[in-house]
Scaffold this motif. Sequence first.
Motif, PDB file in Angstrom:
ATOM      1  N   GLU A  10     109.839  59.004 122.165  1.00 34.51           N
ATOM      2  CA  GLU A  10     110.260  60.160 122.963  1.00 34.51           C
ATOM      3  C   GLU A  10     111.578  59.904 123.675  1.00 34.51           C
ATOM      4  N   TRP A  11     112.443  59.097 123.028  1.00 28.06           N
ATOM      5  CA  TRP A  11     113.803  58.921 123.516  1.00 28.06           C
ATOM      6  C   TRP A  11     114.660  60.127 123.164  1.00 28.06           C
ATOM      7  N   ILE A  12     114.232  60.894 122.185  1.00 30.87           N
ATOM      8  CA  ILE A  12     115.003  62.043 121.740  1.00 30.87           C
ATOM      9  C   ILE A  12     114.040  63.132 121.290  1.00 30.87           C
ATOM     10  N   ALA A  13     114.417  64.382 121.508  1.00 35.71           N
ATOM     11  CA  ALA A  13     113.591  65.519 121.106  1.00 35.71           C
ATOM     12  C   ALA A  13     114.482  66.542 120.406  1.00 35.71           C
ATOM     13  N   PRO A  14     113.923  67.363 119.510  1.00 39.82           N
ATOM     14  CA  PRO A  14     114.733  68.354 118.796  1.00 39.82           C
ATOM     15  C   PRO A  14     115.397  69.345 119.747  1.00 39.82           C
ATOM     16  N   ALA A  15     116.631  69.695 119.445  1.00 39.04           N
ATOM     17  CA  ALA A  15     117.318  70.738 120.206  1.00 39.04           C
ATOM     18  C   ALA A  15     116.802  72.109 119.814  1.00 39.04           C
ATOM     19  N   GLN A  16     116.374  72.239 118.555  1.00 42.07           N
ATOM     20  CA  GLN A  16     115.772  73.476 118.077  1.00 42.07           C
ATOM     21  C   GLN A  16     115.087  73.213 116.738  1.00 42.07           C
ATOM     22  N   HIS A  17     114.307  74.194 116.281  1.00 46.37           N
ATOM     23  CA  HIS A  17     113.673  74.138 114.970  1.00 46.37           C
ATOM     24  C   HIS A  17     114.132  75.358 114.161  1.00 46.37           C
ATOM     25  N   VAL A  18     114.327  75.147 112.857  1.00 45.09           N
ATOM     26  CA  VAL A  18     114.698  76.263 111.978  1.00 45.09           C
ATOM     27  C   VAL A  18     113.720  76.306 110.812  1.00 45.09           C
ATOM     28  N   ALA A  19     113.487  77.491 110.281  1.00 45.58           N
ATOM     29  CA  ALA A  19     112.599  77.662 109.134  1.00 45.58           C
ATOM     30  C   ALA A  19     113.387  77.424 107.844  1.00 45.58           C
ATOM     31  N   LYS A  20     112.801  76.645 106.941  1.00 49.01           N
ATOM     32  CA  LYS A  20     113.451  76.313 105.671  1.00 49.01           C
ATOM     33  C   LYS A  20     112.519  76.704 104.524  1.00 49.01           C
ATOM     34  N   ASP A  21     113.047  77.508 103.584  1.00 51.08           N
ATOM     35  CA  ASP A  21     112.240  77.900 102.428  1.00 51.08           C
ATOM     36  C   ASP A  21     112.079  76.714 101.473  1.00 51.08           C
ATOM     37  N   ILE A  22     110.869  76.603 100.887  1.00 49.25           N
ATOM     38  CA  ILE A  22     110.617  75.583  99.877  1.00 49.25           C
ATOM     39  C   ILE A  22     110.883  76.198  98.513  1.00 49.25           C
ATOM     40  N   ALA A  23     111.801  75.607  97.773  1.00 49.27           N
ATOM     41  CA  ALA A  23     112.219  76.162  96.487  1.00 49.27           C
ATOM     42  C   ALA A  23     111.030  76.320  95.535  1.00 49.27           C
ATOM     43  N   GLY A  24     110.984  77.501  94.899  1.00 45.20           N
ATOM     44  CA  GLY A  24     109.937  77.760  93.918  1.00 45.20           C
ATOM     45  C   GLY A  24     108.610  78.182  94.510  1.00 45.20           C
ATOM     46  N   THR A  25     108.533  78.325  95.841  1.00 39.02           N
ATOM     47  CA  THR A  25     107.292  78.760  96.494  1.00 39.02           C
ATOM     48  C   THR A  25     107.634  79.825  97.527  1.00 39.02           C
ATOM     49  N   ARG A  26     106.601  80.392  98.088  1.00 37.02           N
ATOM     50  CA  ARG A  26     106.790  81.355  99.173  1.00 37.02           C
ATOM     51  C   ARG A  26     106.581  80.710 100.547  1.00 37.02           C
TER      52      ARG A  26
END
Length: 286
Positions: A10-26
């Motif tokens: 826990e020295w570092i935490a995400p500044a943000q999260h983004v949604a990423k599509d998985i190729a070939g799936t929904r």
Amino acid sequence: MDFDHCVTAEWIAPAQHVAKDIAGTRKTVSVPLFSLGDVEDLLQIPLVDWDAVRAAPPGGTSPLAQFAAHRANRAVAVRRFIEHAARRYGIELAAAYMSRSDQWVIRWENDVDETLDQDVLAHDLASDPDAAAFVDSIVLETGSIESPRFTWGIRHRATPAPSPRSDAPTWGELRAKLLDRLGRPGTAPSLKCRDAHTFVEKLEECGVKPMRLGSEQSWQSQTRMGPVDLDVPDEIALLAGKLKDSVEHRFAPNLTKREAKMLLDYIAATERRQRDPGDPADQAVS
């Protein structure tokens, strides 16, 4: 792997999260993004020998692993502590890790209606079976919990008070049950949570302010400390707190016969005093 250890520590935490599509799936996955400044700040942590980290052979144990295990244990202790404190005091708390000082900061906001004294929480921290081991690296303070660092840290909001129990006995039913058991040698009061609900409601009607400790573990710790010399009003308040906590945290209050009789006598004396304020027979109980 080394970066994973930094995240676990826990020295570092995400500044943000983004949604990423998985190729070939929904399907999509949530991908954490870290700021360049936070990554560069990792190199300023004085506890880490970064040369040794870089020199570690591939597949070997990283020098960062020891920090990750320790910080993970401390983070769990902090999380549990603020959960218990939020339930006990009815406020929202937040905690964030400060990498430069290797400290956790626990923060809450005081307002006109909800206040929590810092010395009270410090006493709770020092008495906590898990967090006490890390007390020298945990800072308590009041202030805004809306800053980005606390937003990405640990937060816990007080749970709403339990609704009235539909299965709780009436006071008359509970009183009769207790008197019957008190009159039988070798029989314990054996109160259930629904009994405790009715009992503490009656005590609060008599003006008692419960002195609460929190979870069943907290009450067990208090019991292991041995008997405490309390005057009658304080002991009544402590027993009422145990009853109230047993309802919220779902554990059997396990009152002794002496304790149950003390509460019954107190309630009876209070009711007599309310009917006849000048009755001298009740002066010793108040």
